[in-house]
Design a protein around this motif. Structure first.
Motif, short mmCIF file in Angstrom:
data_model
loop_
_atom_site.label_atom_id
_atom_site.label_comp_id
_atom_site.label_asym_id
_atom_site.label_seq_id
_atom_site.Cartn_x
_atom_site.Cartn_y
_atom_site.Cartn_z
N VAL A 170 0.82 -1.21 0.00
CA VAL A 170 0.00 0.00 0.00
C VAL A 170 0.85 1.26 0.00
CG1 VAL A 170 -1.79 1.25 1.27
CG2 VAL A 170 -1.85 -1.24 1.17
N GLN A 171 1.87 1.27 0.84
CA GLN A 171 2.74 2.46 0.94
C GLN A 171 3.42 2.75 -0.40
OE1 GLN A 171 3.40 4.48 3.66
NE2 GLN A 171 4.78 5.73 2.44
N GLU A 172 4.01 1.70 -1.01
CA GLU A 172 4.71 1.88 -2.29
C GLU A 172 3.73 2.33 -3.37
OE1 GLU A 172 4.93 -0.58 -0.25
OE2 GLU A 172 6.99 -1.33 -0.03
N LYS A 196 -9.92 7.31 -10.11
CA LYS A 196 -9.42 5.96 -10.37
C LYS A 196 -8.53 5.48 -9.20
CE LYS A 196 -7.95 4.97 -14.54
NZ LYS A 196 -7.06 4.88 -15.73
N ILE A 197 -7.62 6.37 -8.75
CA ILE A 197 -6.71 6.00 -7.65
C ILE A 197 -7.52 5.76 -6.37
CG2 ILE A 197 -4.85 6.84 -6.15
CD1 ILE A 197 -3.80 8.42 -8.62
N TRP A 224 -7.60 3.39 3.41
CA TRP A 224 -8.68 4.38 3.55
C TRP A 224 -8.09 5.80 3.67
CZ3 TRP A 224 -13.15 3.29 1.92
CH2 TRP A 224 -13.78 2.07 2.15
N GLY A 225 -6.97 5.90 4.38
CA GLY A 225 -6.33 7.21 4.54
C GLY A 225 -5.81 7.75 3.22
N TYR A 226 -5.23 6.87 2.41
CA TYR A 226 -4.71 7.31 1.10
C TYR A 226 -5.85 7.69 0.17
CZ TYR A 226 -0.11 5.58 2.52
OH TYR A 226 1.08 5.39 3.16
N ALA A 227 -6.96 6.99 0.27
CA ALA A 227 -8.13 7.33 -0.55
C ALA A 227 -8.59 8.75 -0.24
CB ALA A 227 -9.25 6.33 -0.30
N THR A 231 -9.39 12.00 -2.51
CA THR A 231 -10.79 12.47 -2.49
C THR A 231 -11.15 12.80 -1.04
OG1 THR A 231 -11.27 10.93 -4.31
CG2 THR A 231 -13.15 11.97 -3.23
N PRO A 232 -10.75 13.96 -0.52
CA PRO A 232 -10.95 14.32 0.89
C PRO A 232 -12.40 14.31 1.35
CG PRO A 232 -9.41 15.82 -0.17
CD PRO A 232 -10.01 15.00 -1.27
N SER A 233 -13.33 14.51 0.43
CA SER A 233 -14.74 14.61 0.82
C SER A 233 -15.45 13.26 0.88
CB SER A 233 -15.49 15.52 -0.17
OG SER A 233 -15.40 14.98 -1.49
N LEU A 234 -14.72 12.18 0.70
CA LEU A 234 -15.32 10.85 0.63
C LEU A 234 -15.72 10.40 2.05
CD1 LEU A 234 -16.05 8.53 -1.31
CD2 LEU A 234 -13.77 7.57 -0.85
N THR A 235 -17.00 10.53 2.37
CA THR A 235 -17.52 10.21 3.72
C THR A 235 -17.31 8.74 4.05
OG1 THR A 235 -19.20 11.93 3.44
CG2 THR A 235 -19.53 10.32 5.21
N LEU A 236 -17.53 7.88 3.07
CA LEU A 236 -17.35 6.44 3.28
C LEU A 236 -15.95 6.13 3.80
CD1 LEU A 236 -18.23 3.45 2.97
CD2 LEU A 236 -17.39 3.56 0.62
#
Length: 691
Positions: A170-172, A196-197, A224-227, A231-236
């Motif tokens: 995940v980190q890479e 997409k990311i 989830w943190g990288y998502a 997309t900072p507004s992603l409530t999910l």
């Protein structure tokens, strides 16, 4: 005059010419050019191996100042070779699978676009003013290749990022996606790429958050943190990320609870780590905080109870202290563990203190007894040495006077008639003077090397012994205070609360022990040195009686010796007096030694005047008593000198150190009293003791 005027005109002209040449040279080298900053960067990049960056900066310098020869020569020197190497790399790296090469390819093509755009802004060809070289090139448009290389790098990095996330790296994956997005993603597809990311990470997180394995859940939490970064507004993502954290926290809590319930202290210790991790993932966990506190108390109590058990069995002190220390490690100042630690440490020091006090008291008793006997012996020795010095001075003076009178009498012995009387007196004096002279000779041989320094040493010891009397009186008070402090200190230590106070008392007791041991050792040394010195001092006492006899005898011989001196003086005057007979004058001395009728008559006349004096000359001298006896015993000084000298040094040294250690004891006793508040108990005990 003309030559002088010509020189005045020529000198400024020469200076102006030289200045112009220098200025031109500096301009040609770019020293004063505004483009020198870009040119400096060009050379730095070229030296680093970044040839295209170097050329890009060089064209910037030429655009700023096209008159500088060195700027253009730099391009002439490096352009063709750099372009050849660049084309070779571009050919080799086409369709590369290496992200690094793809990025280098994009960078080089973008630099070529920049360089050729700047070539269009300068006037070609570049020509050396002296005709040594000329450079030009044709315009090439690399913009299409550059755009293609950026897209290629973007696609390659994205593909590799997707491969990383599929492999749970995940980190890479995040590092590659963020690079592709920030560096190579064109405006038209940025929103689409972010989505997409985000989907890559959310798909991964949703799948892995189902696990009950902490490492897998941690990857889901990270995804989830990288998502959210894309997309900072992603409530999910926000809610799911928190849910995963709570799930991890609960797993750590349950693991901790199982370890907490174990009867093994090592498991209990591990439970603390688990509860801390539970709180790390969920600071609001309803039970983890209380469980952490309970585990900490359980561990502290385990060590405390273990120490109490060992203490009752009188086990090894160090092990007990280590257990109390472990209890304090988990909960500082747990129960009375601090008091118990220092009571154990101070307790062992107190055992030593009591032992040292007993030893010091024993040495003190021995020393006080020794000081009494030594004091008497030293006083007697001082008296003896003072008397010896007095006798030495008086016998030397007496011997000189006896020799002077004897010399006069010997002169009289040669004179007829007078000699018959003086001879008897002279013989008596010689008998009395012989032992006195022998004693003076003995004094002369040993006075400076032995008698004088022995006298000094004895007097120094007297000063030291007198000083010791005062110090020993103080020691009595110090020992009394030490014994009273030891008797009350156990109760006083229990009142202490601060660790710093415990340490202060422990340190002070150690110093008192050190002082008592030092004082005891030096009292023992003093006792030994004083004992040895006392033997020497008593040995000197054998000279007291013969010296006293001489002192008294000197008075008995003084009267006849003074009379003899007076009579010989009177006789000498008569012998030198001249008498006259028949007109001829002669002294009595010459008349007695000369022949003839006149001399005989003068002699008869003179002897009438001398007869009363001759009657007084019949003197008998007593011998001085004790002279031979003292002479025989003076070697005692010589024999005892080294012993007295050596022990005098030891006594002075031990006396000083003994005094110093006594100061250490007093200072640290005061520190104990001040810290523990034992002064009240000490004062009470002192009052009882005095009653």
């Amino acid at each position: 005059m003309k030559n002088f005027t010509l020189r005045r005109l020529l000198i400024p002209a020469v200076y102006l010419f030289v200045f112009s040449v220098v200025l031109y040279g500096c301009g040609a080298s770019g020293m004063f050019s505004e483009g020198k900053g870009e040119f400096r960067l060009a050379k730095e990049e070229m030296n680093k191996g970044n040839s295209l960056k170097g050329l890009d900066h060089a064209f910037n310098a030429i655009i700023i100042d096209s008159e500088v020869k060195s700027f253009k020569k730099f391009v002439y020197t490096h352009f063709d070779n750099s372009l050849t190497k660049t084309k070779s790399f571009l050919n080799r790296s086409e369709n590369t699978s290496s992200i690094s090469d793809a990025e280098k390819r994009a960078e080089k093509l973008q630099l070529l676009v920049s360089i050729y755009s700047k070539i269009q802004q300068v006037e070609l060809p570049f020509v050396d003013p002296k005709g040594k070289w000329e450079w030009t090139t044709n315009f090439v448009d690399y913009s299409e290749q550059a755009n293609a290389s950026v897209k290629y790098a973007f696609d390659l990095i994205m593909t590799n990022g997707k491969a990383d996330i599929d492999a749970s790296r995940v980190q890479e994956a995040y590092e590659k996606f963020i690079k592709a997005y920030n560096k190579y993603c064109v405006t038209e597809i940025r929103t689409e790429t972010a989505q997409k990311i985000t989907k890559y990470f959310t798909d991964f997180a949703e799948e892995n958050q189902k696990s009950n394995e902490i490492p897998t859940l941690e990857l889901a939490h990270k995804a989830w943190g990288y998502a959210l970064k894309f997309t900072p507004s992603l409530t999910l993502a926000s809610q799911s990320r928190k849910g995963v954290a709570n799930k991890i926290s609960e797993i750590y809590y349950k693991n901790g609870l199982e370890l907490f319930n174990s009867k093994k202290v090592d498991d209990n210790i591990q439970s603390v780590d688990q509860f801390k991790l539970a709180l790390k993932w969920n600071a609001s966990h309803p039970d983890a905080k209380n469980s952490l506190q309970a585990a900490t108390e359980k561990i502290a109590e385990y060590y405390y109870a273990s120490a109490i058990k060992l203490e009752k069995s009188k086990s090894e002190k160090d092990k007990i202290i280590a257990l109390y220390r472990n209890a304090q490690k988990w909960i500082p100042d747990y129960k009375d563990s601090m008091y118990r630690i220092y009571s154990l440490q101070v307790g062992s020091e107190l055992v030593s203190l009591k032992k040292n006090l007993a030893e010091t008291r024993q040495q003190y008793t021995a020393l006080t007894g020794r000081i009494k006997t030594v004091s008497t012996a030293v006083d007697k020795s001082c008296e003896v040495m003072d008397m010896i010095t007095y006798v030495s001075d008086q016998t030397r003076s007496l011997n000189t006077k006896m020799k002077n009178v004897g010399s006069t009498l010997k002169a009289f012995n040669l004179i007829p008639v007078v000699g018959t009387v003086s001879g008897v007196t002279s013989k008596s004096l010689a008998i009395a003077q012989k032992p006195v002279g022998g004693l003076v000779g003995k004094f002369n041989s040993i006075e400076k090397p032995f008698i004088d320094p022995t006298k000094t040493a004895v007097h120094n010891v007297k000063v030291a012994v007198d000083g010791l009397k005062g110090v020993v009186a103080t020691t009595k008070d110090v020992l009394k205070k030490s014994e009273l402090t030891v008797a009350t200190i156990d109760d006083c230590i229990k009142t202490l609360k601060k660790e710093s106070d415990f340490k202060k008392v422990e340190g002070a007791i150690k110093e008192v022990n050190k002082g008592l041991k030092g004082a005891s050792d030096h009292m023992r040394s003093l006792n030994s040195s004083l004992s040895t010195f006392e033997k020497g001092a008593k040995a000197l006492a054998v000279m007291h009686n013969p010296a006293k006899k001489i002192k008294n005898g000197l008075g008995k011989i003084k009267k006849p010796l003074d009379k003899a001196s007076k009579v010989t003086h009177e006789m000498d005057k008569v012998l030198k007096k001249e008498f006259e007979v028949l007109g001829k004058k002669l002294s009595l001395h010459k008349a007695l030694t000369a022949g003839g009728i006149v001399a005989e008559k003068i002699a008869d006349l003179g002897m009438k005047a001398a007869k009363p004096i001759m009657n007084k000359m019949k003197i008998k001298f007593p011998t001085v008593p004790g002279v031979d006896e003292l002479k025989g015993k003076l070697d005692v000084v010589k024999n005892e000198y080294n012993n007295i000298k050596m022990n005098t040094t030891k006594i002075k040294d031990s006396y000083q150190k003994y005094s110093d250690f006594q100061g250490i004891i007093s200072k640290n006793l005061n520190k104990i009293v001040e810290t523990t508040g034992c002064s009240i108990h000490v004062e009470e005990n002192q009052e009882v003791a005095s009653k």
